[in-house]
Design a protein around this motif. Structure first.
Motif, mmCIF file in Angstrom:
data_model
loop_
_atom_site.group_PDB
_atom_site.id
_atom_site.type_symbol
_atom_site.label_atom_id
_atom_site.label_comp_id
_atom_site.label_asym_id
_atom_site.label_seq_id
_atom_site.Cartn_x
_atom_site.Cartn_y
_atom_site.Cartn_z
ATOM 1 N N ALA A 209 3.448 -3.518 4.094
ATOM 2 C CA ALA A 209 2.762 -4.421 5.019
ATOM 3 C C ALA A 209 2.255 -3.654 6.241
ATOM 4 N N LEU A 210 3.073 -2.731 6.733
ATOM 5 C CA LEU A 210 2.639 -1.906 7.864
ATOM 6 C C LEU A 210 1.425 -1.058 7.469
ATOM 7 N N ALA A 211 1.480 -0.479 6.272
ATOM 8 C CA ALA A 211 0.351 0.327 5.796
ATOM 9 C C ALA A 211 -0.904 -0.534 5.651
ATOM 10 N N ALA A 212 -0.742 -1.752 5.153
ATOM 11 C CA ALA A 212 -1.896 -2.644 4.997
ATOM 12 C C ALA A 212 -2.496 -2.991 6.349
ATOM 13 N N ALA A 213 -1.636 -3.236 7.326
ATOM 14 C CA ALA A 213 -2.125 -3.567 8.667
ATOM 15 C C ALA A 213 -2.872 -2.384 9.284
ATOM 16 N N LEU A 214 -2.323 -1.164 9.140
ATOM 17 C CA LEU A 214 -2.964 0.026 9.708
ATOM 18 C C LEU A 214 -4.285 0.324 8.989
ATOM 19 N N ALA A 215 -4.301 0.152 7.667
ATOM 20 C CA ALA A 215 -5.544 0.367 6.920
ATOM 21 C C ALA A 215 -6.600 -0.637 7.339
ATOM 22 N N GLU B 256 6.015 -9.129 8.863
ATOM 23 C CA GLU B 256 5.313 -8.957 10.121
ATOM 24 C C GLU B 256 5.152 -7.470 10.406
ATOM 25 N N ALA B 257 3.935 -7.033 10.613
ATOM 26 C CA ALA B 257 3.655 -5.626 10.921
ATOM 27 C C ALA B 257 3.197 -5.515 12.362
ATOM 28 N N ARG B 258 3.825 -4.613 13.125
ATOM 29 C CA ARG B 258 3.497 -4.426 14.543
ATOM 30 C C ARG B 258 3.065 -2.979 14.794
ATOM 31 N N TYR B 259 2.033 -2.814 15.585
ATOM 32 C CA TYR B 259 1.585 -1.479 15.954
ATOM 33 C C TYR B 259 0.804 -1.575 17.263
ATOM 34 N N ALA C 279 1.108 -7.184 -3.749
ATOM 35 C CA ALA C 279 -0.047 -7.913 -3.231
ATOM 36 C C ALA C 279 0.398 -8.639 -1.975
ATOM 37 N N LEU C 280 -0.281 -8.382 -0.873
ATOM 38 C CA LEU C 280 0.077 -8.960 0.420
ATOM 39 C C LEU C 280 -1.034 -9.898 0.880
ATOM 40 N N THR C 281 -0.703 -11.169 0.996
ATOM 41 C CA THR C 281 -1.680 -12.157 1.448
ATOM 42 C C THR C 281 -1.665 -12.232 2.967
ATOM 43 N N HIS C 282 -2.831 -12.053 3.571
ATOM 44 C CA HIS C 282 -2.946 -12.125 5.029
ATOM 45 C C HIS C 282 -2.736 -13.569 5.484
ATOM 46 N N VAL C 283 -1.889 -13.754 6.462
ATOM 47 C CA VAL C 283 -1.600 -15.085 6.990
ATOM 48 C C VAL C 283 -2.448 -15.320 8.224
ATOM 49 N N SER C 284 -3.255 -16.366 8.193
ATOM 50 C CA SER C 284 -4.091 -16.700 9.338
ATOM 51 C C SER C 284 -3.243 -17.422 10.394
#
Length: 634
Positions: A448-454, A493-496, A545-550
């Motif tokens: 999830a962190l990798a997906a957020a950073l990408a 939850e991914a934080r950066y 598969a990670l679904t983005h939560v709006s």
């Protein structure tokens, strides 16, 4: 002499037959329904003929349209593949009456094996061991198996453990058999609790030679349908093999068989075996036999159809081969089939892949959800399992949920590696454990962190192209950015902060498609691909598969409490309740049919059916409200 062959089928088997036909210099003709207009098998054929419509009954099951297509396209032979009309004697006759070559056994042989009841009688007369048909089931006979007399593929089959269940099981089996095969006839036979599904590949020519090419084991099954097949069987001794081969040859000779076929047996742990049925066609799992013998079974089918003679003896088998069926389905949700666009599909080299799809293919609700067969050969069984599991882990499959993680878990399971592969494998070892994702929650948090950073890198790249402020800009720099996802493990939850991860992970590098993180001194690579609101992350240990939560909720997505939504597009085949009726938790409310399976919709809790919005025969889309069950107050 055959010069051009029409394959009266679709998907993977059509491509498989075309491959050999091209090697032989033959012309190839495809047929396609409207949903298959852009399918790979259509693009690969020299000529393609449209079968108007979508339902199999309007297209691939129309013998008249298939024969006309062959004649109009100039084909002089028809290969039926498997499924659809491959074991339909009337279709075989129609092909030959049109002056075309039928690449299969004589219609009379197909007819003889078309009824499992009649097939058992013929086999018993030929000296092949059979399980007795039970005219009347008693307590002492339990458990029993209710089976459809026509067809196969696990449809019209029910295991019955109590006499009270028997009438309902027979009714359900008759309904499913009538829908699938046009024949509601069913029968009962003893059920071997920990049976082994063993089958023998046969090849027979018109000159009296019958080969027993080798045995396969297909005991790892779901819903009586095969999932993993291998050759040879870890159960079969040399003595048992001799008996199996003798029985298979007797079966073929009893019906004057020619071409490729499979004689299926049910065996127990002691080595006793009993005739189940004969499939008068090429089997889905034929590649494992090809892998251990070096034969091209399709080439031999075509040669025998032209009148060629087999050599006196078949080739020996060498090494071990295992095949898995990669399905678009969710094993953890009662094997629910999946449909949609396959955004990416790639299997690493080193294994054989027989597939009916490619990136961009649409997995249709109209047909079987199998995406591909992946086959590995090695000198020994353990090496074959290791090679196949490793290839599956590194396979990219984006767009639909699959059974890939389950297959890997089974291939690595101690019981499988020990050869303990009976038909109750999933029940005995627990489907929930076997179907668990390969990646644990900690791994998925990193994904999830990798997906957020990408995603952040993709936004920055897009902003730079458009000349805008980069997406990481904030008035208050100290506040991290937060992105939320959902997966099979729940919410993440991914934080950066400005591309720097919060937590123990250190960013090594990031791009929209690849993120490298270091955790506790170990560098890990995360390949990321986003399609719509889903990011697919592939790692060396598995995929997620990670679904983005709006952060916003669409009121249109809200439904009434207790609503039961259609999990897939399909047809309502039966409704068991009425509006206003009181129901109990787990009680069947209705059945959906989709992708060659029936799916039961149960009451989620005790309550009252306050809304029933569908009836038998209705077509429904995914997400449609089927019924509403309001829970009773205590």
């Amino acid at each position: 002499m055959i010069t051009s062959v029409l394959v009266a089928n679709r998907g993977e088997i059509a491509r498989r037959v075309f491959r050999t036909a091209r090697e032989l210099g033959l012309g190839t003709v495809a047929v396609f329904s409207d949903p298959d207009a852009d399918a790979p098998h259509v693009a690969e054929a020299d000529t393609a003929v449209r079968l108007p419509g979508a339902a199999p009954s309007d297209t691939y099951l129309r013998a008249d349209l298939l024969v006309r297509a062959a004649v109009d396209a100039g084909a002089d032979a028809v290969h039926p593949g498997y499924g659809f009309l491959s074991e339909n004697a009337a279709f075989a006759r129609a092909v030959t009456e049109a002056g075309l070559t039928w690449v299969g056994p004589p219609a009379a042989a197909i007819e003889a094996m078309g009824s499992k009841i009649e097939a058992k009688r013929i086999m018993a007369d030929a000296g092949v061991p059979v399980l007795a048909e039970l005219a009347e089931v008693t307590e002492a006979d339990l458990p029993v198996l209710v089976k459809a007399s026509a067809g196969g593929g696990g449809r019209g089959m029910r295991i019955v453990r109590t006499l009270a269940e028997l009438p309902g099981a027979i009714e359900a089996a008759r309904s499913e058999a009538g829908s699938a095969f046009g024949d509601p006839t069913v029968f009962c036979e003893p059920y071997i609790e920990r049976g082994r599904h063993i089958e023998v590949q046969v090849l027979a020519d018109a000159h009296g030679t019958v080969w027993a090419v080798g045995e396969r084991e297909c005991s790892i099954q779901r819903r009586h349908q095969k999932v993993i097949e291998e050759a040879p069987s870890p159960l079969v001794s040399d003595e048992m093999r001799a008996g199996l081969f003798d029985a298979a040859r007797k079966a073929a000779k009893a019906i004057d068989y020619t071409g490729a076929g499979t004689v299926e047996f049910l065996a127990d742990e002691t080595g006793r075996f009993f005739f189940l049925e004969m499939n008068t066609r090429l089997q889905v799992e034929h590649p494992v036999t090809e892998a251990v013998t070096g034969l091209d079974l399709v080439r031999w089918q075509l040669a025998i159809a032209e009148g060629a003679a087999l050599p006196a003896d078949p080739p020996p088998t060498t090494g071990h081969a295992i095949e898995v069926r990669l399905y678009a389905e969710d094993p953890a949700a009662d094997w629910r089939p999946q449909s949609g666009t396959l955004h990416d599909f790639a299997v690493p080299p080193g294994v054989r892949v027989d597939s009916g799809v490619e990136p961009g293919s649409v997995v249709s609700v109209h047909y079987d959800p199998m995406l591909a067969k992946v086959i590995a050969w090695a000198p020994d069984r353990t090496s074959a399992a290791r090679t196949l599991a490793g290839a599956l882990v590194k396979t990219r499959v984006h767009g639909v949920t699959t059974n890939r993680d389950l297959l890997v878990t089974v291939l690595r399971h101690p019981a499988f590696l020990a050869g303990e592969t009976d038909t109750a494998f999933f029940d005995r070892h627990g489907l929930s454990a076997l179907a668990a994702p390969l990646l644990d929650k900690e791994d998925v948090e990193l994904c999830a962190l990798a997906a957020a950073l990408a995603d952040a890198e993709a936004n920055r790249a897009s902003a730079r192209v458009l000349g805008r402020i980069p997406g990481g800009w904030r008035n208050v720099v100290s506040q991290p950015q937060v992105k939320r996802f959902t997966s099979a493990h729940g919410e993440h939850e991914a934080r950066y902060t400005l591309g720097v991860p919060d937590g123990p992970a250190t960013l090594v590098s990031a791009s929209p498609g690849l993120v490298v993180l270091e955790v506790n001194g170990v560098r890990r690579r995360f390949a990321v691909a986003r399609h719509g609101n889903v990011s697919y992350v592939d790692t060396d240990g598995g995929s997620v598969a990670l679904t983005h939560v709006s952060p916003f909720t669409d009121p249109a997505d809200q439904v009434a409490a207790g609503s039961l939504l259609a999990p897939m597009p399909g047809t309502v085949v039966r409704v068991a309740v009425a509006a206003g009726e009181r129901v109990s938790a787990g009680q069947p409310l209705l059945w959906l049919e989709a992708m060659k399976m029936e799916h039961r919709i149960d009451a989620p809790a005790d309550g009252v059916v306050t809304e029933l919005g569908v009836g038998a025969g209705d077509q429904v889309d995914v997400g449609r409200v089927l019924a509403v069950v309001s829970e009773e107050e205590a």
